[in-house]
Scaffold this motif. Structure first.
Motif, PDB file in Angstrom:
ATOM      1  N   ILE A 174      49.895  45.479  38.919  1.00  0.00           N
ATOM      2  CA  ILE A 174      50.161  44.497  37.865  1.00  0.00           C
ATOM      3  C   ILE A 174      49.522  44.940  36.548  1.00  0.00           C
ATOM      4  O   ILE A 174      50.100  44.781  35.472  1.00  0.00           O
ATOM      5  N   LEU A 175      48.341  45.541  36.648  1.00  0.00           N
ATOM      6  CA  LEU A 175      47.632  45.994  35.448  1.00  0.00           C
ATOM      7  C   LEU A 175      48.287  47.211  34.801  1.00  0.00           C
ATOM      8  O   LEU A 175      47.865  47.637  33.716  1.00  0.00           O
ATOM      9  N   GLN A 176      49.294  47.779  35.463  1.00  0.00           N
ATOM     10  CA  GLN A 176      50.018  48.937  34.915  1.00  0.00           C
ATOM     11  C   GLN A 176      51.410  48.571  34.412  1.00  0.00           C
ATOM     12  O   GLN A 176      52.173  49.452  34.023  1.00  0.00           O
ATOM     13  N   LYS A 177      51.763  47.289  34.425  1.00  0.00           N
ATOM     14  CA  LYS A 177      53.105  46.879  34.001  1.00  0.00           C
ATOM     15  C   LYS A 177      53.199  46.924  32.473  1.00  0.00           C
ATOM     16  O   LYS A 177      52.730  46.027  31.773  1.00  0.00           O
ATOM     17  N   ASP A 178      53.826  47.978  31.948  1.00  0.00           N
ATOM     18  CA  ASP A 178      53.877  48.172  30.501  1.00  0.00           C
ATOM     19  C   ASP A 178      54.677  47.084  29.792  1.00  0.00           C
ATOM     20  O   ASP A 178      54.489  46.864  28.592  1.00  0.00           O
ATOM     21  N   TYR A 179      55.594  46.423  30.516  1.00  0.00           N
ATOM     22  CA  TYR A 179      56.408  45.399  29.868  1.00  0.00           C
ATOM     23  C   TYR A 179      55.636  44.091  29.681  1.00  0.00           C
ATOM     24  O   TYR A 179      56.141  43.158  29.047  1.00  0.00           O
ATOM     25  N   LEU A 180      54.411  44.010  30.218  1.00  0.00           N
ATOM     26  CA  LEU A 180      53.574  42.823  30.023  1.00  0.00           C
ATOM     27  C   LEU A 180      52.452  43.141  29.039  1.00  0.00           C
ATOM     28  O   LEU A 180      51.821  44.203  29.134  1.00  0.00           O
ATOM     29  N   PRO A 181      52.161  42.250  28.101  1.00  0.00           N
ATOM     30  CA  PRO A 181      51.002  42.445  27.221  1.00  0.00           C
ATOM     31  C   PRO A 181      49.716  42.508  28.047  1.00  0.00           C
ATOM     32  O   PRO A 181      49.624  41.887  29.116  1.00  0.00           O
ATOM     33  N   LYS A 182      48.723  43.243  27.561  1.00  0.00           N
ATOM     34  CA  LYS A 182      47.479  43.437  28.309  1.00  0.00           C
ATOM     35  C   LYS A 182      46.829  42.125  28.747  1.00  0.00           C
ATOM     36  O   LYS A 182      46.408  41.984  29.898  1.00  0.00           O
ATOM     37  N   PRO A 183      46.710  41.123  27.862  1.00  0.00           N
ATOM     38  CA  PRO A 183      46.093  39.857  28.305  1.00  0.00           C
ATOM     39  C   PRO A 183      46.883  39.199  29.439  1.00  0.00           C
ATOM     40  O   PRO A 183      46.295  38.614  30.348  1.00  0.00           O
ATOM     41  N   VAL A 184      48.216  39.296  29.377  1.00  0.00           N
ATOM     42  CA  VAL A 184      49.060  38.712  30.423  1.00  0.00           C
ATOM     43  C   VAL A 184      48.871  39.474  31.729  1.00  0.00           C
ATOM     44  O   VAL A 184      48.814  38.874  32.816  1.00  0.00           O
ATOM     45  N   GLN A 185      48.752  40.803  31.653  1.00  0.00           N
ATOM     46  CA  GLN A 185      48.489  41.601  32.846  1.00  0.00           C
ATOM     47  C   GLN A 185      47.237  41.102  33.559  1.00  0.00           C
ATOM     48  O   GLN A 185      47.230  40.922  34.790  1.00  0.00           O
ATOM     49  N   ALA A 221      47.095  39.436  37.224  1.00  0.00           N
ATOM     50  CA  ALA A 221      46.339  40.128  38.270  1.00  0.00           C
ATOM     51  C   ALA A 221      45.310  39.190  38.899  1.00  0.00           C
ATOM     52  O   ALA A 221      45.134  39.160  40.127  1.00  0.00           O
ATOM     53  N   LYS A 222      44.635  38.409  38.074  1.00  0.00           N
ATOM     54  CA  LYS A 222      43.662  37.454  38.596  1.00  0.00           C
ATOM     55  C   LYS A 222      44.350  36.362  39.418  1.00  0.00           C
ATOM     56  O   LYS A 222      43.856  35.974  40.493  1.00  0.00           O
ATOM     57  N   ALA A 223      45.503  35.888  38.932  1.00  0.00           N
ATOM     58  CA  ALA A 223      46.251  34.864  39.667  1.00  0.00           C
ATOM     59  C   ALA A 223      46.696  35.405  41.024  1.00  0.00           C
ATOM     60  O   ALA A 223      46.637  34.701  42.041  1.00  0.00           O
ATOM     61  N   TYR A 224      47.138  36.664  41.035  1.00  0.00           N
ATOM     62  CA  TYR A 224      47.559  37.263  42.302  1.00  0.00           C
ATOM     63  C   TYR A 224      46.381  37.368  43.267  1.00  0.00           C
ATOM     64  O   TYR A 224      46.509  37.064  44.457  1.00  0.00           O
ATOM     65  N   ARG A 225      45.222  37.776  42.767  1.00  0.00           N
ATOM     66  CA  ARG A 225      44.039  37.901  43.620  1.00  0.00           C
ATOM     67  C   ARG A 225      43.655  36.551  44.218  1.00  0.00           C
ATOM     68  O   ARG A 225      43.308  36.458  45.400  1.00  0.00           O
ATOM     69  N   LEU A 226      43.733  35.489  43.402  1.00  0.00           N
ATOM     70  CA  LEU A 226      43.398  34.151  43.896  1.00  0.00           C
ATOM     71  C   LEU A 226      44.413  33.686  44.940  1.00  0.00           C
ATOM     72  O   LEU A 226      44.043  33.074  45.953  1.00  0.00           O
ATOM     73  N   MET A 227      45.707  33.977  44.687  1.00  0.00           N
ATOM     74  CA  MET A 227      46.741  33.596  45.649  1.00  0.00           C
ATOM     75  C   MET A 227      46.489  34.291  46.988  1.00  0.00           C
ATOM     76  O   MET A 227      46.569  33.680  48.048  1.00  0.00           O
ATOM     77  N   GLU A 228      46.190  35.579  46.932  1.00  0.00           N
ATOM     78  CA  GLU A 228      45.911  36.332  48.153  1.00  0.00           C
ATOM     79  C   GLU A 228      44.735  35.731  48.921  1.00  0.00           C
ATOM     80  O   GLU A 228      44.815  35.542  50.137  1.00  0.00           O
ATOM     81  N   SER A 229      43.659  35.444  48.211  1.00  0.00           N
ATOM     82  CA  SER A 229      42.462  34.945  48.890  1.00  0.00           C
ATOM     83  C   SER A 229      42.730  33.623  49.594  1.00  0.00           C
ATOM     84  O   SER A 229      42.118  33.323  50.631  1.00  0.00           O
ATOM     85  N   PHE A 230      43.650  32.830  49.058  1.00  0.00           N
ATOM     86  CA  PHE A 230      43.981  31.553  49.688  1.00  0.00           C
ATOM     87  C   PHE A 230      44.905  31.734  50.895  1.00  0.00           C
ATOM     88  O   PHE A 230      44.659  31.209  51.980  1.00  0.00           O
ATOM     89  N   PHE A 231      45.984  32.480  50.711  1.00  0.00           N
ATOM     90  CA  PHE A 231      47.037  32.557  51.732  1.00  0.00           C
ATOM     91  C   PHE A 231      46.741  33.530  52.877  1.00  0.00           C
ATOM     92  O   PHE A 231      47.267  33.349  53.978  1.00  0.00           O
ATOM     93  N   LEU A 232      45.951  34.553  52.634  1.00  0.00           N
ATOM     94  CA  LEU A 232      45.800  35.604  53.644  1.00  0.00           C
ATOM     95  C   LEU A 232      44.810  35.274  54.750  1.00  0.00           C
ATOM     96  O   LEU A 232      44.696  36.024  55.723  1.00  0.00           O
ATOM     97  N   ARG A 233      44.137  34.151  54.639  1.00  0.00           N
ATOM     98  CA  ARG A 233      43.105  33.838  55.630  1.00  0.00           C
ATOM     99  C   ARG A 233      43.646  33.735  57.046  1.00  0.00           C
ATOM    100  O   ARG A 233      42.964  34.088  58.005  1.00  0.00           O
ATOM    101  N   LYS A 234      44.873  33.287  57.187  1.00  0.00           N
ATOM    102  CA  LYS A 234      45.456  33.093  58.525  1.00  0.00           C
ATOM    103  C   LYS A 234      46.292  34.289  58.989  1.00  0.00           C
ATOM    104  O   LYS A 234      46.846  34.251  60.082  1.00  0.00           O
ATOM    105  N   LEU A 235      46.390  35.309  58.156  1.00  0.00           N
ATOM    106  CA  LEU A 235      47.288  36.413  58.464  1.00  0.00           C
ATOM    107  C   LEU A 235      46.531  37.644  58.961  1.00  0.00           C
ATOM    108  O   LEU A 235      45.378  37.862  58.596  1.00  0.00           O
ATOM    109  N   GLU A 236      47.225  38.456  59.770  1.00  0.00           N
ATOM    110  CA  GLU A 236      46.731  39.780  60.113  1.00  0.00           C
ATOM    111  C   GLU A 236      47.164  40.738  59.005  1.00  0.00           C
ATOM    112  O   GLU A 236      48.229  40.549  58.393  1.00  0.00           O
ATOM    113  N   LEU A 237      46.352  41.760  58.749  1.00  0.00           N
ATOM    114  CA  LEU A 237      46.637  42.667  57.642  1.00  0.00           C
ATOM    115  C   LEU A 237      46.848  44.092  58.144  1.00  0.00           C
ATOM    116  O   LEU A 237      46.042  44.618  58.919  1.00  0.00           O
TER     117      LEU A 237
END
Length: 376
Positions: free
Chosen positions: A119-130, A134-150
Motif C-alpha cells: 500500500i505504501l508503494q501505490k504511486d496513484y495514492l498521495p503519500k498521506p493517503v498511503q 496502510a494503518k487502516a489495513y493493519r488495524l483491520m488485520e489485527s481485528f479479523f485475523l485472530r480466529k484464522l490460521e495463517l
C-alpha cells in the motif's frame, strides 16, 4: 469408508490457474484425498480442462466493484459449500473469512504479499493517503485475523505473523527440465523474464537493456498492460525488435511459460527490479523457476537477493541502475558459457535437493491433517 473432507479455496483477484493456488495447493490437497473446490473469477475459462471442481465468479475489471460485488458473490458461494477448511487468497476477502469461521471448521488466510508495504508503494495514492490506508489495513488485520490460521508465502513474513506457517513458492519439479542439458554450443543471446510485468517489477529498467547491449534480446512472458508495453517500446528507442512481450493484456498460463523455458538455451533468467522496499526481502518465485530449468539468474543486488545467488552460486547480482554493471554481467555470461552452465546446474541441483514444491507439499498435507485430526 470415511467421507472426504471438503476444502474450498477462494480468490477474487487471481486467475483460476494461478500456480500457487491451483497447481500447488489445490492439486496437492486433491491428490492427498480431499474434496477440493476453487472459487475464482472467470472460472468458466478452464472448467472443462480442469481436474479441480471450479465455481466461477463474474469477472469485474473495476477494483471497487470487485471488492464489493465479487466479495459478496464469493461469500454466498462459499457458505453454501459448508466446507471443513476454507482458504482465502486476497486481503479483500478477510471479512469473508471472518464470516465463514465457525467452531466446526478451519479458515486459512494465505498471505501472498506484504500488503501493508505494498500500500505504501501505490504511486496513484498521495503519500498521506498511503499511510492512512496502510494503518487502516493493519488495524483491520489485527481485528479479523485472530480466529484464522495463517499461511505465509515468504519466510520473512513470520517477523510480522509469528504464528503463521510458511509454505514457500518453490517450483513443482519438472522431470523434463531436470533431465534437459544446457549445451554450450546451442546457447543463445536471449534473456527470459517470466511473471507479471509492472514498473516496480523492472519492466522499464529491463526494456532499456538493448540500448546499451544491442546483441541481446529479451522475451517477457507474463501479463502486461497495453499502456505499459507501449512505454517499454518507447524506452527501447529503436531497438523494439529486441524486446518481445508475450502477454499484452492477457494472462500467460503456467504451461505456456513452462514450454517457453524448454524452447531454447536461454542466456539467463532476469529480475532487474529497481530499488523498492516491497521486493527487496522477497525470494522471487521466478528465481526457483529459473533454477529448476538450469538458467543462471541475473538480478538486482538487493542484499537478500545477492545473498541468495551467492549461497547457491547460481547467478550474478548487480546494481540495476548501473548500465555498465548490467552490460558486464551479460557479457560475462556470453563469453563464459561453461561458467554460466555451472551456475545453471548449481541452481538446478539446489531445486532438486531442497527448494521444490514436493517438500512443501508434504508440509501442507501434514498441516491439514493436524488441522483436521479425523481426516485419514
Amino acid at each position: 469408508m470415511m467421507k472426504k473432507r471438503k476444502v474450498v479455496h477462494i480468490t477474487t483477484v487471481h486467475h483460476p490457474l494461478d500456480p500457487r493456488i491451483y497447481y500447488k495447493q489445490c492439486q496437492s490437497l486433491q491428490k492427498a484425498g480431499y474434496d477440493v473446490t476453487l472459487i475464482a473469477p472467470n472460472g468458466e475459462e478452464v472448467i472443462g480442462a480442469s481436474d479441480i471442481r471450479i465455481q466461477s465468479l463474474q469477472k469485474r475489471s473495476r477494483r471497487l466493484k470487485r471488492m464489493l460485488l465479487s466479495t459478496f458473490e464469493a461469500y454466498r458461494k462459499a457458505k453454501k459449500l459448508q466446507a471443513d477448511v476454507y482458504t482465502i487468497h486476497d486481503p479483500e476477502l478477510i471479512p469473508v473469512a471472518w464470516l465463514l469461521k465457525k467452531k466446526s471448521n478451519v479458515v486459512i488466510y494465505d498471505i501472498h504479499e506484504d500488503y501493508e508495504t505494498s500500500i505504501l508503494q501505490k504511486d496513484y495514492l498521495p503519500k498521506p493517503v498511503q499511510k492512512v490506508f496502510a494503518k487502516a489495513y493493519r488495524l483491520m488485520e489485527s481485528f479479523f485475523l485472530r480466529k484464522l490460521e495463517l499461511c505465509l508465502a515468504e519466510k520473512y513474513y513470520q517477523e510480522k505473523y509469528e504464528r503463521g506457517i510458511c509454505l514457500l513458492n518453490y517450483p513443482i519439479l519438472d522431470q523434463g527440465a531436470i533431465q534437459a542439458e544446457r549445451k554450450t554450443n546451442e546457447a543463445s543471446d536471449e534473456l527470459i523474464y517470466t511473471g507479471n510485468l509492472s514498473e516496480t517489477r523492472g519492466a522499464l529498467t529491463q526494456a532499456r537493456i538493448p540500448l546499451f547491449h544491442p546483441d541481446v534480446t529479451i522475451r517477457f512472458y507474463g501479463k502486461c498492460a497495453k499502456g505499459l508495453a507501449e512505454q517499454m517500446y518507447v524506452e527501447a528507442k529503436g531497438k523494439q525488435e529486441h524486446i518481445i512481450i508475450e502477454g499484452i493484456e492477457r494472462y500467460v498460463p503456467k504451461d505456456e511459460i513452462d514450454q517457453a523455458y524448454l524452447e531454447k538455451q536461454w542466456l539467463a533468467g532476469i529480475a532487474l527490479f529497481p530499488y523498492d522496499p516491497h521486493y527487496m526481502r522477497k525470494e522471487l518465485t521466478k528465481f526457483f523457476e529459473y533454477m529448476s530449468h538450469g538458467l543462471p539468474i541475473l538480478c538486482s543486488d538487493f542484499p537478500v537477493w545477492k545473498a541468495f545467488v551467492d549461497k547457491h552460486q547460481c547467478g550474478i547480482a548487480v546494481d540495476p541502475h548501473d548500465q555498465k554493471a548490467v552490460y558486464d554481467a551479460i557479457e560475462y555470461l556470453r563469453t563464459n558459457r561453461e561458467e554460466a552452465r555451472k551456475m545453471g546446474e548449481n541452481g538446478r541441483q539446489a531445486v532438486v535437493n531442497e527448494l521444490n514444491w514436493e517438500k512443501e507439499e508434504e508440509r501442507l498435507v501434514a498441516w491439514y491433517h493436524k488441522l483436521i485430526p479425523s481426516h485419514q
